[in-house]
Design a protein around this motif. Structure first.
Motif, short mmCIF file in Angstrom:
data_model
loop_
_atom_site.label_atom_id
_atom_site.label_comp_id
_atom_site.label_asym_id
_atom_site.label_seq_id
_atom_site.Cartn_x
_atom_site.Cartn_y
_atom_site.Cartn_z
N PHE A 8 4.64 -37.24 58.30
CA PHE A 8 4.24 -38.44 57.56
C PHE A 8 3.44 -39.39 58.44
CE2 PHE A 8 5.55 -42.92 57.05
CZ PHE A 8 4.83 -43.24 55.91
N PHE A 9 3.96 -39.70 59.63
CA PHE A 9 3.29 -40.66 60.51
C PHE A 9 1.92 -40.15 60.95
CE2 PHE A 9 7.80 -41.93 61.50
CZ PHE A 9 7.71 -43.18 60.93
N GLN A 10 1.82 -38.86 61.22
CA GLN A 10 0.58 -38.29 61.73
C GLN A 10 -0.50 -38.14 60.67
OE1 GLN A 10 2.09 -34.66 63.42
NE2 GLN A 10 3.18 -35.71 65.08
N ASN A 11 -0.11 -38.12 59.40
CA ASN A 11 -1.09 -37.86 58.34
C ASN A 11 -1.28 -39.01 57.36
OD1 ASN A 11 -1.83 -34.77 58.60
ND2 ASN A 11 0.38 -34.92 58.95
N LEU A 12 -0.59 -40.12 57.57
CA LEU A 12 -0.75 -41.27 56.69
C LEU A 12 -2.16 -41.83 56.79
CD1 LEU A 12 0.61 -43.36 54.77
CD2 LEU A 12 1.17 -44.70 56.82
N ASP A 13 -2.78 -42.09 55.66
CA ASP A 13 -4.12 -42.66 55.60
C ASP A 13 -4.02 -44.17 55.82
OD1 ASP A 13 -6.62 -43.72 54.88
OD2 ASP A 13 -6.98 -42.14 53.42
#
Length: 342
Positions: free
Chosen positions: A40-45
């Motif tokens: 989640f943290f790495q791919n949140l826009d």
């Protein structure tokens, strides 16, 4: 009349197959959850998130949140967090909204809908009714494509690798990232609005945080008839009732104009008795009192009084409260501060 029985027999209980819980298994679960949260943290826009946060920051009306099931609980919690920061917010049940509660919405409001799938029937039914009232609609979802994306003014995608549930069904990871997202945005709004510690405390008057930032010494001190006072020429033995009945563990030694001359504690009494023996019957309070006690003013913060009591070289249980002219106006005790929730 028959008797009630459990839905399974003892033999059924014994036959139920439970996997053994152990540390390696739990550790693996936590590591898996960490991995899914990192996804989640790495791919949140962040561009989407910034737009979402700015939209909430610039809202002219009330920020309403909605959701179904576990997502509804998260939406309600985030709304309550915003309220605690002084931001106008509320939770709108999608079911109750369709039975009258939608009347609370106006054209200046925002409606933020949390849904993992974005296809919750209750939310999709709510959308056209909210749009008819001119409400700005925002969806926060984790599955693409979905129904809410097509009908809302703004969508935020919360990347979800999978649920921690072995069947990938129970919403345990999706709700965790919803909560992390909502609470982080709340703190971003807190900073953008320059919310001070004092303003935050004003919204939490019953909690320890609020009390420590709001309560002053004058709010928690004893005063007037509750003060354990005596004159310096009074005999120690004549003041035992005053010393023991006021619940402060001390005497405040004053002159006729209520100027503080010193303090005499129950500890001083024990030491004097041990050192003087029968001579204590002839000793005055003024001869044995502490002429340089710690004091505090009425407008000091109550938490400051506690810190002063606990400071070196040795802790004390009370502080005389004096004004600028060294006149006794009260006493604050450690017991009183603790009782006040500090």
């Amino acid at each position: 009349m028959g008797s009630l029985s459990l839905p399974f027999s003892n033999s059924d209980e014994e036959d139920m197959n439970f996997s053994k819980l152990d540390k390696p298994h739990l550790l693996n679960l936590f590591k898996c959850q960490q991995k899914y949260l990192n996804h989640f943290f790495q791919n949140l826009d962040l561009s989407q998130t910034l737009t979402f946060t700015e939209t909430l920051l610039n809202a002219e009306g009330t920020i309403f949140f909605s959701g179904v099931g576990k997502s509804g609980f998260v939406a309600q919690k985030i709304s309550q967090t915003l309220v605690s920061l002084g931001i106008k917010s509320g939770f709108l049940s999608p079911v109750d909204a369709l039975h009258g509660d939608i009347g609370i919405l106006s054209s200046k409001d925002l409606l933020v809908m949390f849904s993992k799938s974005g296809n919750s029937e209750e939310l999709l039914k709510l959308v056209p009714c909210a749009k008819a009232k001119g409400v700005y609609l925002i969806s926060v979802t984790s599955v693409k494509p979905n129904g809410l994306i097509r009908v809302c003014d703004l969508n935020v995608h919360l990347p979800l690798e999978r649920e921690l549930c072995p069947f990938d069904l129970a919403p345990v990871t999706s709700t965790a990232i919803q909560m992390v997202f909502g609470d982080t945005v709340a703190i971003a709004l807190m900073g953008a609005r320059n919310l001070s510690k004092e303003e935050y405390a004003a919204n939490h008057p019953a909690g320890r945080i609020g009390k420590s930032l709001i309560f002053k010494v004058k709010d928690v001190m004893k005063q007037k008839d509750d003060l354990p006072v005596c004159r310096e020429h009074d005999l120690i033995m004549d003041q035992l009732v005053e010393l023991t009945t006021k619940g402060c563990g001390c005497l405040l030694v004053i002159d006729d104009d209520y100027h503080l001359l010193g303090t005499f504690t129950d500890g001083d009494l024990r030491r004097t008795l041990k050192a003087s023996g029968e001579q204590i019957f002839k000793l005055s309070v003024g001869k044995m009192c502490n002429r340089k006690p710690r004091t505090i003013g009425p407008d000091a913060m109550a938490v400051e009084a506690m810190q002063k009591m606990e400071s070196p070289p040795s802790p004390v249980q009370f502080l005389p409260v004096i004004n600028d002219e060294n006149i006794v106006i009260g006493i604050v005790t450690l017991h009183g501060l603790v009782s006040a929730g500090l």
